[in-house]
Every structure is written in structure tokens, then in C-alpha cells.
Design an enzyme around this catalytic site. Structure first.
Site, PDB file in Angstrom:
ATOM      1  N   VAL A  23     -10.438 -20.150 -14.517  1.00  0.00           N
ATOM      2  CA  VAL A  23     -10.208 -21.479 -15.082  1.00  0.00           C
ATOM      3  C   VAL A  23     -11.025 -21.635 -16.352  1.00  0.00           C
ATOM      4  O   VAL A  23     -12.205 -21.303 -16.388  1.00  0.00           O
ATOM      5  CB  VAL A  23     -10.628 -22.586 -14.074  1.00  0.00           C
ATOM      6  N   ALA A  33     -16.027 -21.910 -18.492  1.00  0.00           N
ATOM      7  CA  ALA A  33     -15.005 -21.293 -17.658  1.00  0.00           C
ATOM      8  C   ALA A  33     -15.647 -20.858 -16.348  1.00  0.00           C
ATOM      9  O   ALA A  33     -16.858 -20.897 -16.197  1.00  0.00           O
ATOM     10  CB  ALA A  33     -14.402 -20.088 -18.364  1.00  0.00           C
ATOM     11  N   LYS A  34     -14.842 -20.494 -15.399  1.00  0.00           N
ATOM     12  CA  LYS A  34     -15.346 -19.926 -14.154  1.00  0.00           C
ATOM     13  C   LYS A  34     -14.216 -19.164 -13.499  1.00  0.00           C
ATOM     14  O   LYS A  34     -13.045 -19.463 -13.729  1.00  0.00           O
ATOM     15  CB  LYS A  34     -15.819 -21.044 -13.209  1.00  0.00           C
ATOM     16  N   GLY A  35     -14.577 -18.180 -12.684  1.00  0.00           N
ATOM     17  CA  GLY A  35     -13.562 -17.419 -11.974  1.00  0.00           C
ATOM     18  C   GLY A  35     -14.024 -17.136 -10.561  1.00  0.00           C
ATOM     19  O   GLY A  35     -15.208 -17.250 -10.256  1.00  0.00           O
TER      20      GLY A  35
END
Lengths: 414, 113
Positions: free
Chosen positions: A58, A103-105
Site C-alpha cells: 500500500v 508505504a507499507k507491505g
């Protein structure tokens, strides 16, 4: 708790928006993530069968630069959690003034039950599934829960194989041998140390007479303990998952670190008393540094906290309910997005070094980190004093304000 | 990368500091008698109302060294120059572009080793 993290994040944004009179366009845009990618990650398991995992990446915002944020491997990962953490990264990068969005995943999996080979195949296939949205000029992943330098090296290798040339800048937190930065490993702890020293200076507190308690003795807590000890602070209590230790005269951190290297835990160290983990947080001390997991200081123990200052080295160690209780008790809290931003700051340095293929000495990295952390501390402090708000609100006001400014100046395409 | 460490300390601490340097094998340095003042304008107590400036005698030590040794040298000075009172001194770290040893024409690291 995981299911409402995103709603909490939105609520927080709404509160900050009211405080700074955020314009409607920026508020609306920041209430959504610019890109949310869900991928399926099929891999072959060691026993010959195969499994399809679910992964996310994201990107919350990219107005101040390419997005940046970690990737976590954990059974409890949800899209809402990843979205909330991506938003948090937007604020964290803005607070310390580095040119990134957030962001992050994550991948829903339990790495404790997987072999190294399975984790490598999962990492490589996940990278390949998100490859169209990441890149050194788009979105740069980093380590997070259950991901480490080796996994970052696999991401870098997979991306590079796909492109046909080496791209070290696609990911940070890499081992030094493939373009990692000096000082990356201890960067978060070093940032926490600078923040602590700046806070003590602000209160005119004498370093040598300051008693400090640190919860967590891993990458962050351990480095923080060693660095603060070297500065002359008195560390009177520390703890890890196995238990906690306490010595009101101050622990010899050099000896303790040797004990840890030998036994794998801080417990059973001879020059200290053993105490329960829950009692560690409630010790009488000047500064408490929670450097372990989130949600450690809650409604049920906040009333018993005796520290004068809390430096949030972990992400979200204080629940919202506990935060109001601590505020009533007049405890000064330096929030996570400021205190633990040293990690992402040195990630930024790693990315810069990778892009220019020119690497810095450890001293250079540390000095630049100190400049960034100190500037951020005084920026937040200035808002806190001018607007008469706590440090947490001040940090968010600074961060959201900076992103809103970028949104306004860039305007709307087309 | 070469660095210069310049520190201003109390003259009576010089002997101990010199010993400390010897222990970590620092043998080249320049010492100068200097005088100056800091935030207290040379007064021995914190008197903000007094506007006069007073210079106090100090010693300046200069050492040119490799970057990796800087922290060790700072540690020695920090430990041994401390008096517990104001005016104990300051340490400055500066970049050095190059060093040339006149006798041998050696340059850079080998000129200070």
C-alpha cells in the site's frame, strides 16, 4: 485491535486536521491511500505441495517523494493494518523532513513455521508480484516485523534480475556487502538516544543523575541502552521476553551485553535483581523507554507508571486510553513518529548512497543522523510550545502540515 | 579521511590528558597557551547581569588523525578534561584536506604515521 487500526489512523488525521485548519482537498486526499495492491503469492513448499499466500503493498502518499515503508511477514497482517501503517510512514517521513511519502507491505504467513527456502521463494514471488509498483524512484521497501537484511537482499536480487541490471536503491536495510549503509542496524536505537539526550537537555536534567528504564533489549532497546550508557546515563532496569532485571545503582551495560551474547537473554545477570516484566514498566525512574511491542502501556497499568518522561522507541507502545491517563499525570511523552525515526532516516541515507554509488563512513552517517533527529526534535518542540499542545499532537501537526503544503503546491493533475 | 581535533582545556589538566593520549598511542600533537571566554564571558559564576568580558587562560591541543580514531581521542579528552565545573573546555572536530610531511614529502595518512 487490528481491524480498527485504519479507523484510528483516520480519526487521528481528523483531529489534527481540526487543529491546523487543514484544507478540504488535502484532508480528502490524505484520507485515502493512493494505491492499494493485493497480490496472491503461490509458492512450492518443501514437502512438494504448494500454497497460495496473500500479500499487500500500500502506498499512502507520494507528494513529498517516492513512498517508503517496511514489509512484514505475519499471520495477523490485514489490508487495514497495512493501510494504517502506510499512513504512519507518511507522517514519520514528514516529521523528520526526509523526502519520502509513506508505504507499507505485508504477507499473511507464519515465518516461524516455514523453512529458509520457503521464505526465500515467498519473498521472491511476492517481490515479483509487486514489481510494477516498487523501484528506487517509486516505492522503496525496508525490513519490518519478521523480515531482515537477508530478505531485503533477496528483494534487491529479484528486482535486479527482472530489470537485467543491479538496482541497490530499490530496497533499504540490505547487508553492507550488497549496498547496505554503515550504522543502519543500530540506527533506530541511535535516533532514540539522540531524542532522549535532547529531551534531557530541554528539561535541564543532568545526564549522570538521570535514571533510565528500557523495555526490550533487541535491535532497538539494546543499542539504546549501550549508547545511553556510553553517554553516562544510569540505566537501572531492562527487560526482554524472558524477564527483567533491576539495579537501582545502575547496570554495567558493557558487562550486561557480554552476558546477553553468551546466554541470549538479559535475565540471570548477576549484578541485578530479577523482577517481573510487568513491574519493569512501573519502576520509579526519570525516563522510561518502551522499545518492545505495541500496546505495552494500557488503561490497566498507566496509573502505576512512575516515570517523568516516556520516549516511545517502539511503534505505538501506549494505547490511546493510557495516553490520556499519562497526560493527566503530567508525564512528558515523546511520540514514536519522532523518537524512532532514526531507522527510516538511515534508510534514506542508504538509498542516497545507493543512487550515487558512493558510500559514507560510519561517522558521517551518525553525524548526519544526529543533525536530522535534533532538528526534528526542536521543530516539534517549537510547535508544542507555540500551540500549547503535547509533543504527540505537535509532531502530527508538523507532519500533516508539511504533506498538506506539498499537496497544495503540486496542485491537481490534470 | 583525515580529521583535526582541536580542544581547549584547563591548563592544569594537560599533564593527565597527555598521559591519556600516550596510552592510546597518540604521539603527535601541538600545544598552545591561549586565553578566551565562553558563555559566561570569563566569569567563574553564572552572573548574567554583568556585561564585562573577561579572558581566562586555557591550553589548546591540536591533533590530526584518521577518522576512525576520532571517537577514541574524544573519549580520552572527555574523561580526563572534566572538572565538574563550568569552563572545563570544548572539543572541535574539523575536516583536514591534506597533510604533508616536509622532510620526506609524504602526503596524507603516511605523513602523520
Amino acid at each position: 485491535m487490528a481491524f480498527n487500526l485504519w479507523h484510528n489512523a483516520l480519526e487521528l488525521l481528523d483531529n489534527v486536521a481540526k487543529k491546523i485548519n487543514l484544507n478540504e482537498v488535502a484532508h480528502k486526499r490524505l484520507s485515502k491511500c493512493v494505491r492499494e495492491l493485493t497480490v496472491s503469492v503461490p509458492i512450492r513448499l518443501d514437502n512438494g505441495s504448494f500454497e497460495v499466500f496473500t500479500g499487500y503493498r500500500v502506498q499512502h502518499n507520494t507528494h513529498r517523494g517516492p513512498s517508503k515503508g517496511g514489509i512484514r511477514f505475519h499471520p495477523d497482517v490485514t489490508l487495514d493494518e497495512v493501510k494504517a501503517l502506510a499512513m504512519l510512514m507518511t507522517w514519520k517521513c514528514a516529521v523528520v523532513g526526509i523526502p519520502y511519502g509513506g508505504a507499507k507491505g505485508g504477507v499473511i504467513c507464519d515465518p516461524a513455521k516455514m523453512s529458509i527456502g520457503e521464505i526465500e521463494r515467498l519473498t521472491r514471488r511476492y517481490t515479483s508480484e509487486i514489481i510494477m509498483v516498487i523501484g528506487p524512484e517509486r516505492d522503496i521497501p525496508a525490513p519490518d516485523m519478521n523480515t531482515n537484511p537477508q530478505i531485503m537482499a533477496w528483494i534487491m536480487d529479484t528486482y535486479s534480475m527482472d530489470k537485467g541490471y543491479v538496482v541497490p536503491g530499490v530496497v533499504t536495510g540490505k547487508p553492507i556487502s550488497v549496498g547496505g549503509s554503515q550504522g543502519r542496524e543500530e540506527a533506530t536505537g541511535r535516533g532514540v538516544t539522540y531524542t532522549t539526550l535532547n529531551t534531557l537537555k530541554h528539561f535541564n536534567m543532568d545526564i549522570e543523575n538521570t535514571s533510565i528504564v528500557i523495555q526490550g533489549y533487541g535491535n532497538v532497546g539494546g543499542a539504546t541502552a549501550e549508547l545511553l550508557y556510553k553517554e553516562g546515563c544510569k540505566i537501572i532496569g531492562v527487560g526482554d521476553v524472558y524477564g527483567s532485571i533491576y539495579n537501582p545503582q545502575g547496570l554495567d551495560i558493557t558487562k550486561l551485553s557480554k552476558h546477553l551474547a553468551k546466554t541470549g537473554t538479559v535475565t540471570k545477570y548477576k549484578d541485578a535483581d530479577s523482577i517481573e516484566n510487568k513491574d519493569l514498566l512501573e519502576l520509579k525512574c526519570d525516563v522510561l523507554i518502551p522499545a518492545a511491542l505495541e500496546g505495552q502501556i494500557r488503561e490497566d497499568n498507566a496509573e502505576k507508571i512512575k516515570a517523568k518522561i516516556i520516549i516511545e522507541a517502539a511503534n505505538g507502545p501506549i494505547t490511546n486510553e493510557a495516553d490520556s491517563i499519562l497526560k493527566q499525570k503530567d508525564i512528558y511523552i515523546v511520540p514514536d513518529i519522532l523518537a524512532n525515526a532514526g531507522g527510516v532516516a538511515v534508510s534514506y541515507f542508504e538509498w542516497v548512497q545507493g543512487l550515487q554509488s558512493y558510500f559514507w563512513s560510519k561517522r558521517e552517517v551518525n553525524l548526519k543522523l544526529r543533525d536530522i533527529m535534533t532538528k526534528a526534535f526542536y521543530d516539534v518542540l517549537a510547535i508544542s510550545e507555540k500551540e500549547n499542545v503535547d509533543m504527540r499532537m505537535a509532531a502530527y501537526m508538523l507532519a500533516v502540515g508539511r504533506v498538506a503544503e506539498a499537496i497544495k503546491i503540486r496542485g491537481l493533475y490534470p | 579521511m583525515l580529521k583535526k581535533i582541536e580542544c581547549i582545556v584547563q591548563p592544569f589538566k594537560l599533564k593527565e590528558i597527555k598521559e591519556g593520549f600516550r596510552e592510546i598511542a597518540i604521539d603527535g600533537m601541538t600545544i598552545t597557551d591561549v586565553s578566551g571566554c565562553g558563555k559566561q564571558k570569563g566569569h567563574l559564576k553564572n552572573i548574567k547581569s554583568d556585561k564585562s568580558i573577561n579572558f581566562l587562560p586555557k591550553v589548546k591541543i591540536e591533533i590530526v588523525t584518521e577518522e576512525e580514531r576520532v571517537e577514541d581521542i574524544i573519549d580520552v579528552i572527555q574523561r580526563l578534561a572534566r572538572t565538574g565545573h563550568i569552563g572545563a573546555g570544548k572539543i572541535f572536530v574539523l575536516p583536514v584536506e591534506d597533510v604533508i610531511r616536509v622532510r620526506t614529502r609524504e602526503r596524507g595518512r603516511s605523513a602523520i604515521e
